[in-house]
Every structure is written in structure tokens, then in C-alpha cells.
Motif scaffolding. Structure first.
Motif, PDB file in Angstrom:
ATOM      1  N   LEU A   1       0.805  -1.221   0.000  1.00  0.00           N
ATOM      2  CA  LEU A   1       0.000   0.000   0.000  1.00  0.00           C
ATOM      3  C   LEU A   1       0.838   1.271   0.000  1.00  0.00           C
ATOM      4  N   CYS A   2       2.101   1.150  -0.323  1.00  0.00           N
ATOM      5  CA  CYS A   2       2.979   2.326  -0.295  1.00  0.00           C
ATOM      6  C   CYS A   2       3.011   3.026  -1.645  1.00  0.00           C
ATOM      7  N   HIS A   3       2.553   4.272  -1.668  1.00  0.00           N
ATOM      8  CA  HIS A   3       2.627   5.140  -2.852  1.00  0.00           C
ATOM      9  C   HIS A   3       3.185   6.476  -2.371  1.00  0.00           C
ATOM     10  N   PRO A   4       4.503   6.632  -2.407  1.00  0.00           N
ATOM     11  CA  PRO A   4       5.186   7.751  -1.730  1.00  0.00           C
ATOM     12  C   PRO A   4       4.683   9.145  -2.066  1.00  0.00           C
ATOM     13  N   ASN A   5       4.246   9.389  -3.301  1.00  0.00           N
ATOM     14  CA  ASN A   5       3.877  10.743  -3.698  1.00  0.00           C
ATOM     15  C   ASN A   5       2.381  11.019  -3.625  1.00  0.00           C
ATOM     16  N   SER A   6       1.623  10.062  -3.117  1.00  0.00           N
ATOM     17  CA  SER A   6       0.175  10.235  -2.983  1.00  0.00           C
ATOM     18  C   SER A   6      -0.166  10.867  -1.632  1.00  0.00           C
ATOM     19  N   LEU A   7      -1.252  11.628  -1.621  1.00  0.00           N
ATOM     20  CA  LEU A   7      -1.738  12.168  -0.360  1.00  0.00           C
ATOM     21  C   LEU A   7      -2.658  11.180   0.348  1.00  0.00           C
ATOM     22  N   PHE A   8      -2.945  10.066  -0.294  1.00  0.00           N
ATOM     23  CA  PHE A   8      -3.722   8.999   0.333  1.00  0.00           C
ATOM     24  C   PHE A   8      -2.748   7.951   0.853  1.00  0.00           C
ATOM     25  N   GLN A   9      -2.442   8.046   2.124  1.00  0.00           N
ATOM     26  CA  GLN A   9      -1.414   7.218   2.733  1.00  0.00           C
ATOM     27  C   GLN A   9      -2.021   6.193   3.693  1.00  0.00           C
ATOM     28  N   GLY A  10      -1.511   4.945   3.590  1.00  0.00           N
ATOM     29  CA  GLY A  10      -1.940   3.905   4.512  1.00  0.00           C
ATOM     30  C   GLY A  10      -1.624   4.266   5.944  1.00  0.00           C
ATOM     31  N   HIS A  11      -0.496   4.935   6.164  1.00  0.00           N
ATOM     32  CA  HIS A  11      -0.122   5.298   7.523  1.00  0.00           C
ATOM     33  C   HIS A  11      -1.066   6.355   8.094  1.00  0.00           C
ATOM     34  N   ALA A  12      -1.587   7.218   7.214  1.00  0.00           N
ATOM     35  CA  ALA A  12      -2.582   8.198   7.665  1.00  0.00           C
ATOM     36  C   ALA A  12      -3.851   7.475   8.113  1.00  0.00           C
ATOM     37  N   ALA A  13      -4.221   6.415   7.384  1.00  0.00           N
ATOM     38  CA  ALA A  13      -5.386   5.612   7.784  1.00  0.00           C
ATOM     39  C   ALA A  13      -5.138   4.960   9.137  1.00  0.00           C
ATOM     40  N   TRP A  14      -3.887   4.542   9.371  1.00  0.00           N
ATOM     41  CA  TRP A  14      -3.511   3.983  10.682  1.00  0.00           C
ATOM     42  C   TRP A  14      -3.784   4.990  11.802  1.00  0.00           C
ATOM     43  N   HIS A  15      -3.451   6.260  11.550  1.00  0.00           N
ATOM     44  CA  HIS A  15      -3.698   7.293  12.551  1.00  0.00           C
ATOM     45  C   HIS A  15      -5.191   7.455  12.834  1.00  0.00           C
ATOM     46  N   PHE A  16      -5.996   7.565  11.759  1.00  0.00           N
ATOM     47  CA  PHE A  16      -7.437   7.752  11.941  1.00  0.00           C
ATOM     48  C   PHE A  16      -8.065   6.572  12.672  1.00  0.00           C
ATOM     49  N   LEU A  17      -7.680   5.357  12.297  1.00  0.00           N
ATOM     50  CA  LEU A  17      -8.248   4.167  12.924  1.00  0.00           C
ATOM     51  C   LEU A  17      -7.822   4.048  14.386  1.00  0.00           C
ATOM     52  N   ASP A  18      -6.578   4.392  14.680  1.00  0.00           N
ATOM     53  CA  ASP A  18      -6.112   4.369  16.073  1.00  0.00           C
ATOM     54  C   ASP A  18      -6.863   5.396  16.911  1.00  0.00           C
ATOM     55  N   ALA A  19      -7.098   6.573  16.332  1.00  0.00           N
ATOM     56  CA  ALA A  19      -7.849   7.610  17.048  1.00  0.00           C
ATOM     57  C   ALA A  19      -9.282   7.145  17.311  1.00  0.00           C
TER      58      ALA A  19
END
Length: 271
Positions: free
Chosen positions: A230-248
Motif C-alpha cells: 500500500l505504499c505510494h510515496p507521492n500520494s496524499l492517500f497514505q496507509g499510515h494516515a489511515a492507521w492514525h485515523f483508525l487508532d484515534a
């Protein structure tokens, strides 16, 4: 402690940490910003915030902390338990979420050494809260015991992170081991309280929290490195960002889980 403190203390912490993180980035308090492809997939931008998706997604933690604090202040949670009857627990949980968001923002915005510590420090706050709150309910201890266990967990984990001889590197670092041990131990205690002691609590919120955290962990692993699925370095849709939202979201459900408990007389803590 007044009921109004449930909201106003976390809100003030949110304002102060936001200002401090901004000043820290501007003045390089976290260390020099590192360029190039950074860990957690997202490529470093040229702007002020090096990983915008992975940085601003941390607002989810702050929003969750402020929202639950406001709901508690307005009396949304009416069950009689330690979380609802003692403002200390609500304040420390919501503040832990807010600081987690601020610390992770600092790390992803700079990828600097002290930003990394700020990120893990927030995680230590969450894991130490889960660990301490589970123990005091298991043994029916007081808020003084909770405070001692909480700060001991945070300080010990931080010392491990900052000590090269203790923070060994491998599949997991020493600091990550501290975090995982506290989280896993708290989950085991919660299972015991629910399945064996059969406390009166809304288990659905606990399952929702566990689902969010598990899904977040899966996405985290699938978006960790440049060659990850799920790594797409230049995209603003990041799997790690989803990790943050889900953890919150998981953190919010965890609070609802705690707040739903109806304590019997024998399970009452010394508030």
C-alpha cells in the motif's frame, strides 16, 4: 476536581501542544528536518510539513480527545464508575490522546530525532493508561495507585527509549516491547474482568476498539516501507494516515468502553 475540568483541561492542553509543536518545527527544537524518502512511505515534500498526509491525519487523535472530553463534561456518560465519577481519569485519557496526536505530528512533519521521541512518548501515555486503569479495576485500587502506575510506565518506557543499551534494535525495539507488553497485559486483564469476573460493561465498545486497532496494525504493516503493498510515496492517500485515523477511532471507542461500566458496590474503587 470540578466537572468542568473534564473539558477545559484537555482543551487547554490541545491549544498549548499545538502552539509548542508549531514553534518546535519552526525553531528546529526536534532536530534538523531530514529530506528525501522517509519511513512510513510518504515522500518528503519541500514545504514546511514534510509528510502532510501522515502529519495532519494526527488531528484525529486531538479531535477524539477533545470530543470525548466535551461529551463527558456535558454528562453524556451516566454510568457510575471510576471513569465517570472521577474527573482525573477522563482528563488523563483525553490528554493522552491529544499529546499522542501532537507528538506524532512532530515526528512526521520533521522526521527528526526528538520528533521520534515525541511520537513514542504519546504512545507510552496511551499504553500506560490502559495498563494502570486495568490494574486498579482488577485489584480495586485507588486513583493514587493509578497515578503511580501510570507515570512509572511512562517514565520507564521513556528511559528505555533514550538509553541505547536498553533500547535494543531488532524485530522490535526495547521501547516498542514496553508499549506492546502494557497493551497486551491490559487486554488480558480486560478479558478476565469481562469473562471471569463478569463486570457489567458494554463489551461491544471494546470489540469496536480492538477491531479498529487490529485493522490499523494491518494497514500499518502494508504501508511501512517503499516496497510495501500500500505504499505510494507521492500520494496524499497514505496507509499510515489511515492507521492514525483508525487508532484515534479505536481510542474513542476504548473510552466509551470504560465509560459504559456499571460498577457494583464490591467493584467500586476508592476515587
Amino acid at each position: 476536581m470540578k466537572n468542568s475540568a473534564k473539558f477545559f483541561v484537555p482543551f487547554i492542553v490541545f491549544i498549548l501542544t499545538s502552539i509548542l509543536v508549531y514553534l518546535g518545527i519552526v525553531n528546529h527544537w526536534f532536530g534538523e528536518i531530514r529530506p528525501g524518502l522517509m519511513k512510513f512511505c510518504e515522500a518528503a515534500r519541500d514545504g514546511f510539513i514534510k509528510q502532510p498526509a501522515n502529519s495532519f491525519s494526527n488531528l484525529g487523535f486531538s479531535i477524539a480527545g477533545v470530543v470525548l472530553a466535551y461529551q463527558a463534561y456535558k454528562g453524556k456518560f451516566t454510568a457510575s464508575n471510576a471513569m465517570n465519577d472521577n474527573a482525573l481519569y477522563t482528563i488523563m485519557f483525553s490528554v493522552s490522546l491529544i499529546i499522542t496526536g501532537a507528538g506524532s505530528f512532530a515526528m512526521h512533519a520533521t522526521h527528526a530525532h526528538w520528533g521520534g521521541f515525541a511520537d513514542l512518548f504519546g504512545m507510552f501515555l496511551i499504553s500506560a493508561f490502559m495498563f494502570a486503569y486495568a490494574l486498579v479495576r482488577l485489584f480495586r485500587w485507588s486513583s493514587i495507585h493509578f497515578t503511580l502506575i501510570y507515570f512509572t510506565g511512562v517514565i520507564f518506557s521513556s528511559v528505555v527509549y533514550l538509553s541505547p543499551s536498553l533500547n535494543f534494535k531488532g524485530f522490535m525495539s526495547g521501547a516498542e516491547v514496553c508499549f506492546i507488553l502494557m497493551v497486551v497485559t491490559s487486554i488480558i486483564i480486560e478479558l478476565y474482568l469481562g469473562l471471569v469476573r463478569k463486570i457489567n460493561i458494554n463489551k461491544a465498545y471494546g470489540y469496536f476498539a480492538l477491531f479498529c486497532l487490529t485493522l490499523a496494525f494491518i494497514i500499518w504493516n502494508l504501508s511501512l516501507w517503499p516496497d510495501s503493498l500500500l505504499c505510494h510515496p507521492n500520494s496524499l492517500f497514505q496507509g499510515h494516515a489511515a492507521w492514525h485515523f483508525l487508532d484515534a477511532l479505536g481510542g474513542y471507542f476504548l473510552f466509551r468502553f470504560y465509560a459504559s461500566e456499571v460498577s457494583s458496590k464490591k467493584d467500586q474503587l476508592i476515587f
